[in-house]
Design a protein around this motif. Structure first.
Motif, PDB file in Angstrom:
ATOM      1  N   GLU A  69      19.696   1.232 -12.324  1.00 34.86           N
ATOM      2  CA  GLU A  69      20.567   0.206 -12.929  1.00 34.86           C
ATOM      3  C   GLU A  69      19.892  -0.380 -14.034  1.00 34.86           C
ATOM      4  OE1 GLU A  69      23.785  -3.240 -11.698  1.00 34.86           O
ATOM      5  OE2 GLU A  69      22.322  -2.213 -10.360  1.00 34.86           O
ATOM      6  N   PRO A  70      20.088  -0.249 -15.327  1.00 37.17           N
ATOM      7  CA  PRO A  70      19.349  -0.744 -16.568  1.00 37.17           C
ATOM      8  C   PRO A  70      19.607  -2.343 -16.473  1.00 37.17           C
ATOM      9  CG  PRO A  70      20.387   1.281 -17.202  1.00 37.17           C
ATOM     10  CD  PRO A  70      20.755   0.978 -15.919  1.00 37.17           C
ATOM     11  N   ASP A  71      20.865  -2.746 -16.335  1.00 34.06           N
ATOM     12  CA  ASP A  71      21.205  -4.139 -16.339  1.00 34.06           C
ATOM     13  C   ASP A  71      20.606  -4.977 -15.513  1.00 34.06           C
ATOM     14  OD1 ASP A  71      23.032  -3.376 -18.455  1.00 34.06           O
ATOM     15  OD2 ASP A  71      24.642  -3.283 -17.379  1.00 34.06           O
ATOM     16  N   ALA A  72      20.210  -4.362 -14.125  1.00 34.73           N
ATOM     17  CA  ALA A  72      19.486  -5.133 -13.027  1.00 34.73           C
ATOM     18  C   ALA A  72      18.030  -4.767 -13.176  1.00 34.73           C
ATOM     19  CB  ALA A  72      20.292  -5.214 -11.989  1.00 34.73           C
ATOM     20  N   ASP A  73      17.725  -3.892 -13.939  1.00 33.96           N
ATOM     21  CA  ASP A  73      16.120  -3.371 -13.993  1.00 33.96           C
ATOM     22  C   ASP A  73      15.793  -2.821 -12.492  1.00 33.96           C
ATOM     23  OD1 ASP A  73      13.958  -2.557 -15.195  1.00 33.96           O
ATOM     24  OD2 ASP A  73      13.052  -4.391 -14.843  1.00 33.96           O
ATOM     25  N   ARG A  74      16.715  -2.145 -11.646  1.00 35.58           N
ATOM     26  CA  ARG A  74      16.155  -1.612 -10.500  1.00 35.58           C
ATOM     27  C   ARG A  74      16.573  -0.327 -10.014  1.00 35.58           C
ATOM     28  NH1 ARG A  74      20.232  -4.168  -5.713  1.00 35.58           N
ATOM     29  NH2 ARG A  74      22.015  -4.272  -7.257  1.00 35.58           N
ATOM     30  N   TRP A  75      16.044   0.446  -9.065  1.00 45.91           N
ATOM     31  CA  TRP A  75      16.683   1.652  -8.648  1.00 45.91           C
ATOM     32  C   TRP A  75      17.652   1.440  -7.350  1.00 45.91           C
ATOM     33  CZ3 TRP A  75      15.908   6.608 -10.213  1.00 45.91           C
ATOM     34  CH2 TRP A  75      14.967   6.859 -11.061  1.00 45.91           C
ATOM     35  N   ARG A  76      18.498   2.145  -7.289  1.00 44.66           N
ATOM     36  CA  ARG A  76      19.660   1.955  -6.259  1.00 44.66           C
ATOM     37  C   ARG A  76      19.871   3.383  -5.710  1.00 44.66           C
ATOM     38  NH1 ARG A  76      24.476  -2.165  -7.578  1.00 44.66           N
ATOM     39  NH2 ARG A  76      24.560  -1.916  -5.273  1.00 44.66           N
ATOM     40  N   ALA A  77      20.125   3.038  -4.198  1.00 43.97           N
ATOM     41  CA  ALA A  77      20.739   4.371  -3.559  1.00 43.97           C
ATOM     42  C   ALA A  77      22.370   3.977  -3.006  1.00 43.97           C
ATOM     43  CB  ALA A  77      20.088   4.673  -2.305  1.00 43.97           C
ATOM     44  N   ILE A  78      23.302   4.470  -3.552  1.00 45.69           N
ATOM     45  CA  ILE A  78      24.487   4.199  -3.563  1.00 45.69           C
ATOM     46  C   ILE A  78      25.374   5.085  -3.071  1.00 45.69           C
ATOM     47  CG2 ILE A  78      26.563   3.371  -4.958  1.00 45.69           C
ATOM     48  CD1 ILE A  78      24.686   2.369  -7.238  1.00 45.69           C
ATOM     49  N   ARG A  79      26.260   4.651  -1.930  1.00 47.17           N
ATOM     50  CA  ARG A  79      27.252   5.574  -1.187  1.00 47.17           C
ATOM     51  C   ARG A  79      28.083   6.187  -2.157  1.00 47.17           C
ATOM     52  NH1 ARG A  79      27.704   4.650   4.705  1.00 47.17           N
ATOM     53  NH2 ARG A  79      29.754   5.409   4.369  1.00 47.17           N
ATOM     54  N   ILE A  80      28.119   7.403  -2.232  1.00 46.46           N
ATOM     55  CA  ILE A  80      29.041   8.037  -3.397  1.00 46.46           C
ATOM     56  C   ILE A  80      30.590   7.719  -2.968  1.00 46.46           C
ATOM     57  CG2 ILE A  80      30.344  10.292  -4.138  1.00 46.46           C
ATOM     58  CD1 ILE A  80      27.644   9.827  -5.364  1.00 46.46           C
ATOM     59  N   ASP A  81      31.064   7.580  -1.391  1.00 44.22           N
ATOM     60  CA  ASP A  81      32.286   7.278  -1.093  1.00 44.22           C
ATOM     61  C   ASP A  81      32.839   5.986  -1.311  1.00 44.22           C
ATOM     62  OD1 ASP A  81      30.324   6.461   0.824  1.00 44.22           O
ATOM     63  OD2 ASP A  81      31.805   5.887   2.285  1.00 44.22           O
ATOM     64  N   ARG A  82      31.628   5.008  -1.853  1.00 40.95           N
ATOM     65  CA  ARG A  82      32.268   3.729  -2.413  1.00 40.95           C
ATOM     66  C   ARG A  82      32.160   3.596  -3.819  1.00 40.95           C
ATOM     67  NH1 ARG A  82      31.531  -0.104   1.222  1.00 40.95           N
ATOM     68  NH2 ARG A  82      30.771   0.588   3.461  1.00 40.95           N
ATOM     69  N   LEU A  83      32.150   4.788  -4.770  1.00 40.36           N
ATOM     70  CA  LEU A  83      32.287   4.560  -6.100  1.00 40.36           C
ATOM     71  C   LEU A  83      33.097   5.355  -6.858  1.00 40.36           C
ATOM     72  CD1 LEU A  83      30.788   6.979  -7.511  1.00 40.36           C
ATOM     73  CD2 LEU A  83      28.793   6.257  -6.832  1.00 40.36           C
ATOM     74  N   GLU A  84      33.571   5.049  -7.832  1.00 38.43           N
ATOM     75  CA  GLU A  84      34.957   6.001  -8.556  1.00 38.43           C
ATOM     76  C   GLU A  84      34.245   5.894  -9.917  1.00 38.43           C
ATOM     77  OE1 GLU A  84      37.934   8.132  -8.976  1.00 38.43           O
ATOM     78  OE2 GLU A  84      37.526   7.338  -7.146  1.00 38.43           O
ATOM     79  N   PRO A  85      34.056   7.280 -10.462  1.00 39.14           N
ATOM     80  CA  PRO A  85      33.552   7.147 -11.823  1.00 39.14           C
ATOM     81  C   PRO A  85      34.897   6.929 -12.729  1.00 39.14           C
ATOM     82  CG  PRO A  85      33.200   9.239 -10.612  1.00 39.14           C
ATOM     83  CD  PRO A  85      33.852   8.603  -9.791  1.00 39.14           C
TER      84      PRO A  85
ATOM     85  N   THR B 237      23.187   9.440 -23.594  1.00 35.96           N
ATOM     86  CA  THR B 237      22.111  10.075 -22.922  1.00 35.96           C
ATOM     87  C   THR B 237      20.991   8.804 -22.549  1.00 35.96           C
ATOM     88  OG1 THR B 237      20.904  10.361 -24.947  1.00 35.96           O
ATOM     89  CG2 THR B 237      22.452  12.048 -24.011  1.00 35.96           C
ATOM     90  N   PHE B 238      20.191   9.292 -21.668  1.00 32.35           N
ATOM     91  CA  PHE B 238      19.093   8.349 -21.071  1.00 32.35           C
ATOM     92  C   PHE B 238      17.746   9.385 -20.890  1.00 32.35           C
ATOM     93  CE2 PHE B 238      20.857   9.743 -17.281  1.00 32.35           C
ATOM     94  CZ  PHE B 238      20.010  10.158 -16.380  1.00 32.35           C
ATOM     95  N   ASP B 239      16.994   8.834 -20.838  1.00 31.23           N
ATOM     96  CA  ASP B 239      15.461   9.481 -20.358  1.00 31.23           C
ATOM     97  C   ASP B 239      15.194   9.184 -19.017  1.00 31.23           C
ATOM     98  OD1 ASP B 239      14.927   9.979 -23.271  1.00 31.23           O
ATOM     99  OD2 ASP B 239      14.009   7.994 -23.467  1.00 31.23           O
ATOM    100  N   ARG B 240      14.869  10.553 -18.767  1.00 35.17           N
ATOM    101  CA  ARG B 240      14.582  10.514 -17.075  1.00 35.17           C
ATOM    102  C   ARG B 240      13.481   9.956 -16.626  1.00 35.17           C
ATOM    103  NH1 ARG B 240      17.262  13.639 -13.855  1.00 35.17           N
ATOM    104  NH2 ARG B 240      18.294  15.056 -15.532  1.00 35.17           N
ATOM    105  N   ARG B 241      13.403   9.171 -15.648  1.00 36.52           N
ATOM    106  CA  ARG B 241      12.605   8.355 -14.938  1.00 36.52           C
ATOM    107  C   ARG B 241      11.910   9.090 -13.378  1.00 36.52           C
ATOM    108  NH1 ARG B 241      13.461   2.719 -16.821  1.00 36.52           N
ATOM    109  NH2 ARG B 241      15.281   2.648 -17.826  1.00 36.52           N
ATOM    110  N   ASP B 242      10.821   8.620 -13.338  1.00 41.63           N
ATOM    111  CA  ASP B 242      10.190   8.908 -11.967  1.00 41.63           C
ATOM    112  C   ASP B 242      10.894   8.236 -10.938  1.00 41.63           C
ATOM    113  OD1 ASP B 242       8.429  10.610 -13.485  1.00 41.63           O
ATOM    114  OD2 ASP B 242       6.854   9.333 -13.580  1.00 41.63           O
ATOM    115  N   VAL B 243      11.376   9.258  -9.852  1.00 40.91           N
ATOM    116  CA  VAL B 243      12.229   8.341  -9.045  1.00 40.91           C
ATOM    117  C   VAL B 243      11.059   7.704  -7.671  1.00 40.91           C
ATOM    118  CG1 VAL B 243      13.566   8.850  -6.793  1.00 40.91           C
ATOM    119  CG2 VAL B 243      14.206  10.183  -8.857  1.00 40.91           C
TER     120      VAL B 243
END
Length: 324
Positions: free
Chosen positions: A189-205, A212-218
């Motif tokens: 999440e760029p706005d919060a400058d942090r990595w997140r694990a998010i439940r898919i059933d809680r989001l709606e695209p 585009t974005f540059d891939r980061r190391d997880v």
């Protein structure tokens, strides 16, 4: 001749996964000699398949990118894997049951008779046990949208319901992880400058961003390890006849990785966290707390404290020390 043809087809299916393998590794998989492997490679080349020889460290043989495989080239193990996967996928994806059934039927029709026998031998019925707390099956369209954004490295905007509040997030999606029958998105999440694990059933695209974005190391170098070690991943306590909590003298990421399904973990200090979980009895809940082999304090509610006292008494009596 039949054995040679079967072995060559199996070699082709091994190449189909896209890996680069040495002649020795291929020989082990085929149960043949290195000389035989090289002869089979020459046979595939004569049939028009582009088999590349990769030199140097990590070298070996691989299938060229321009090569087109036949529609279905399965060995017996792959046939079983396909049959099991297509029968169980409806338990984690919504709206895909009919399509997976049709896909399985199509594969079985296209398979050679020997592979088809192995595939048809597996009829799988999925059933839950008391320790599984999966989310409802995810809409396959959501997975398609998020998966496409991951592949294209496109930012996504999603409406996310977390902790009872709706928020709109802009995310760099990096990986999808299925763990304990629940879908998670690993994203930055760029706005919060942090990595997140998010439940898919809680989001709606929302509508695609096209940005585009540059891939980061997880973190931890592995999306699955990151999800398992993230305590604030959107899980909620499951409904149980008995539910309680305690402060556990272990870091939240450690407890999050091994906590039973349907439990939640809250960060308290760098060396402790609050674990909320449930069970069918207070004694069962007390036993679960003890499996962490760590000090527990601030135990709630009173029924759980009493269950722990009762367990102590039973254990002392069983060890021959009824004096407590």
């Amino acid at each position: 001749m039949a054995a040679t043809s079967a072995r060559t087809l199996k070699l082709l299916s091994i190449f189909g996964v896209g890996a680069t393998l040495t002649a020795e590794e291929l020989a082990t998989r085929l149960g043949a000699s290195v000389r035989t492997v090289r002869r089979d490679v020459d046979t595939l080349r004569e049939l028009g398949y582009e088999i590349e020889a990769v030199r140097g460290a990590g070298g070996g043989y691989r299938l060229g990118r321009a090569t087109r495989l036949p529609p279905v080239v399965f060995d017996e193990d792959q046939a079983v894997a396909a049959a099991v996967a297509l029968q169980t996928v409806p338990t984690i994806l919504h709206g895909i049951r009919e399509n997976s059934a049709r896909a399985l039927a199509t594969l079985q029709q296209a398979m050679p008779a020997r592979s088809r026998v192995h595939a048809e031998a597996f009829t799988v019925s999925a059933a839950r046990n008391y320790w599984e707390f999966p989310a409802a099956p995810i809409d396959a369209e959501i997975i398609r949208v998020i998966g496409g954004a991951i592949n294209r490295q496109h930012l996504v905007r999603v409406d996310y319901t977390g902790e009872g509040e709706l928020a709109t997030l802009t995310l760099e999606p990096h990986a999808l992880v299925v763990w304990a029958a629940r879908w998670y998105l690993v994203a930055f999440e760029p706005d919060a400058d942090r990595w997140r694990a998010i439940r898919i059933d809680r989001l709606e695209p929302r509508m695609p961003t096209g940005r585009t974005f540059d891939r980061r190391d997880v973190p931890h170098g592995d999306p699955a390890a990151f999800v398992m070690g993230t305590h604030d991943r959107g899980d909620t306590p499951a409904e149980w006849p008995c539910r309680g909590s305690a402060l556990v003298a272990l870091p939240a990421p450690v407890v999050a990785r091994f906590a039973p399904g349907g439990s939640t973990v809250e960060h308290h200090t760098d060396s402790s966290c609050r674990l909320t979980l449930g069970a069918w009895s207070w004694a069962g809940l007390a036993g679960l707390l003890l499996t962490f082999d760590a000090d527990v304090t601030d135990i709630r509610p009173a029924e759980l404290r009493q269950a722990l006292r009762s367990l102590c008494t039973r254990i002392d009596e069983g060890l021959g020390h009824p004096d407590r």
